[in-house]
Design an enzyme around this catalytic site. Structure first.
Site, PDB file in Angstrom:
ATOM      1  N   ASN A 241       0.829  -1.111   0.067  1.00 41.57           N
ATOM      2  CA  ASN A 241       0.034  -0.077   0.076  1.00 41.57           C
ATOM      3  C   ASN A 241       1.012   1.238   0.058  1.00 41.57           C
ATOM      4  OD1 ASN A 241      -1.939   1.822   0.409  1.00 41.57           O
ATOM      5  ND2 ASN A 241      -2.461   1.485   2.548  1.00 41.57           N
ATOM      6  N   CYS A 242       0.760   2.097  -1.163  1.00 39.22           N
ATOM      7  CA  CYS A 242       1.727   3.210  -1.349  1.00 39.22           C
ATOM      8  C   CYS A 242       0.913   4.396  -1.046  1.00 39.22           C
ATOM      9  CB  CYS A 242       2.356   3.055  -2.370  1.00 39.22           C
ATOM     10  SG  CYS A 242       3.043   1.405  -2.943  1.00 39.22           S
TER      11      CYS A 242
END
Lengths: 428, 126
Positions: A241-242
């Site tokens: 998850n960025c």
């Protein structure tokens, strides 16, 4: 399931001729790291640097943070299904290089976000200003697909953290903590008079830059299931998850989930902590219905009296959070939800995109829209190219002297929704 | 299930227009939400969450939302979710960033990716 966490305290990090740990200092040979990262054909260059607490350093954009750990006396390793054999983890002995972290950076998309300042005002809001960080700024070949790019940088961080963790094999720990969860029926018999509590952990799982992996499986394709809490400590969950820097869970957060640690602290005295239910946060509304039905069903099946539910991310996960809360409450089980707020810069707006009267016990990680002023740092690891375009930035937010005015949402972990941060609010 | 993709994302239009029902128009993020709300009022059911993705409404310019092709009586859950999403989008205000081609490409790519995973599931259901 019983896990012994053996902390080896890391108080400094330096480059050296040999990668090793000596007298609480982690020495890293650049070539060792470069060789490992460059095994990936997609990566054309990696810039390796060191950021220590108190130094005038800004790391941005941050993709992931990983704590170096290694399993000893085990036939598997960290991150099963990804870099180790697919075997169930969470038992045996695990060395933890406490005080160190691997931080990955590099542009995957133009709005890549996340700031770690190692000193000054910004440092107060991120836990990673207090760790000795090995920073990997990864550059991939130009024509690479964004999906491959994300995977390459994610795996670079995991591999390097694993390599560093392995340096501790044979070292004596500075402190040891034991965590144990018995099989459900035994657990209930052991503490028959204590209220039974489970933890529902929601995982970001929407698509490119919004994913989480459970034993190597993309979490958007799971249905809710049950884990022993110690599995989280051994890399059962890895972040892909960025986005939404302030309230995403990095891999470090999963390894050090403080809801799990706090529930263990009260286990056997105030409560009976029976286990973790993991669930996802998908885009498709039918998935949201299915997954929240299942979390409620599993909570009922476990026979718990209460659950803690933590969220990850912004916007549509608010709907998952409220659906989970509502359906579990309807089973006669008390809930406490952990979230954060987008309540406007003055804090006066409706903080969540969904609500229900059953969500009557809420812990907040803070208001992500609050403004913070960050002085320029002597050194930037990564780049500041899009600092006005990322979430929380705005046109004209960089002054002539380099001072940035930005919302808290740009800082990694600032309003974290498992409570691994320093902000909160109290209202009774 | 038959469905309509309401979008302002050219990448979604290019990928799906030949085979699926794509309601594409050059419009703002907020206008996509309003168009969806109007469709819900005329009996379409919301199938994906309007605030998909953690990219903020004042950060990206692209949005794709899927609704049922079939019209029925007003679905109150759909209405509640779209109204709450509109409120959230209004709270964040309008995107004022100067967009480069690269940024537009990246925002379009993420929006497309979020919806691709749903299309796979929809295509596997009745």
């Amino acid at each position: 399931m019983r896990l012994e966490l053996r902390d080896i305290l890391i108080k400094n990090i330096q480059f050296g001729d040999v990668s090793e740990i000596k007298n609480h200092t982690l020495y890293v040979n650049r070539q060792d790291i470069e060789s490992l990262v460059m095994e990936d054909e997609h990566i054309k260059e990696v810039l390796i640097d060191i950021a220590r607490p108190g130094e005038e350093v800004r790391i941005t954009p941050v993709k992931d943070v990983i704590e170096p750990r290694v399993k000893i006396d085990s036939d598997t390793g960290m991150f099963p299904g990804v870099i180790s054999k697919v075997r169930t983890v969470g038992t045996g002995k695990t060395n933890v290089l406490k005080g160190s972290a691997v931080v990955t950076s590099g542009r995957i998309v133009g709005f890549q976000e996340g700031i770690i300042d190692m000193t000054g005002e910004g440092a107060k809001y991120t836990p990673f200003s207090e760790t000795n960080n090995l920073v990997l700024v990864c550059h991939c070949h130009d024509q690479i697909k964004a999906q491959d790019h994300e995977k390459s940088v994610r795996l670079a961080g995991i591999k390097v953290a694993n390599f560093i963790g392995e340096l501790s094999i044979g070292l004596e720990p500075d402190q040891v903590a034991v965590y144990e969860t018995l099989p459900l029926l035994q657990n209930i018999l052991k503490y028959p008079d204590l209220p039974k509590v489970a933890y529902v952990q929601m995982l970001q799982s929407q698509g490119l830059l919004h994913d989480t992996h459970v034993y190597g499986v993309d979490a958007k394709n799971i249905i809710p299931t049950i884990l022993y809490p110690t599995e989280l400590m051994d890399g059962a969950i890895m972040s892909g998850n960025c986005v939404s820097a302030c309230d995403k869970n990095t891999t470090y957060h999963h390894q050090n989930n403080c809801v799990v640690h706090d529930l263990y602290k009260k286990h056997g005295t105030e409560i009976n902590f029976v286990g973790v239910i993991i669930t996802n946060e998908n885009v498709y509304l039918a998935d949201k219905e299915r997954s929240s039905d299942w979390t409620a069903k599993l909570a009922e099946f476990l026979g718990v009296d209460g659950v803690i539910i933590s969220q990850e991310g912004f916007g549509n996960p608010d709907t998952d959070l409220i659906m989970n809360c509502k359906k579990i409450e309807e089973k006669g089980i008390d809930t406490v939800i952990i979230t954060d707020e987008y309540a406007g810069r003055d804090g006066a707006s409706q903080p969540l995109a969904d609500a229900d009267e059953k969500a009557n016990a809420v812990v907040t990680g803070g208001n992500a829209n609050e403004l913070v002023i960050l002085k320029p740092m002597k050194k930037v690891m990564g780049h500041m190219e899009f600092i006005d375009k990322i979430a929380g930035g705005f046109n004209g937010n960089v002054a002539e002297d380099g001072t940035i005015t930005i919302e808290l949402q740009a800082i990694i972990g600032a309003t974290n929704e498992i409570g691994f941060n320093k902000l909160s609010a109290r209202d009774y | 299930m038959k469905y309509i993709m309401v979008t302002n994302n050219p990448k979604v239009y290019e990928k799906y227009n030949d085979k699926l029902n794509v309601d594409y128009k050059q419009q703002t993020y907020k206008q996509v939400l309003i168009r969806t709300r109007d469709m819900i009022h005329s009996g379409h059911k919301l199938l994906t969450h309007p605030l998909s993705g953690s990219v903020k409404p004042n950060e990206t310019v692209f949005k794709t939302i899927i609704v049922s092709e079939q019209q029925n009586t007003l679905d109150l859950d759909s209405l509640r979710i779209i109204e709450q999403s509109l409120e959230t989008a209004k709270k964040f205000g309008v995107n004022q960033h100067l967009m480069t081609e690269d940024l537009l490409n990246d925002f379009g790519l993420v929006d497309l990716s979020l919806i691709e995973s749903v299309i796979i599931k929809l295509e596997n259901s009745l």
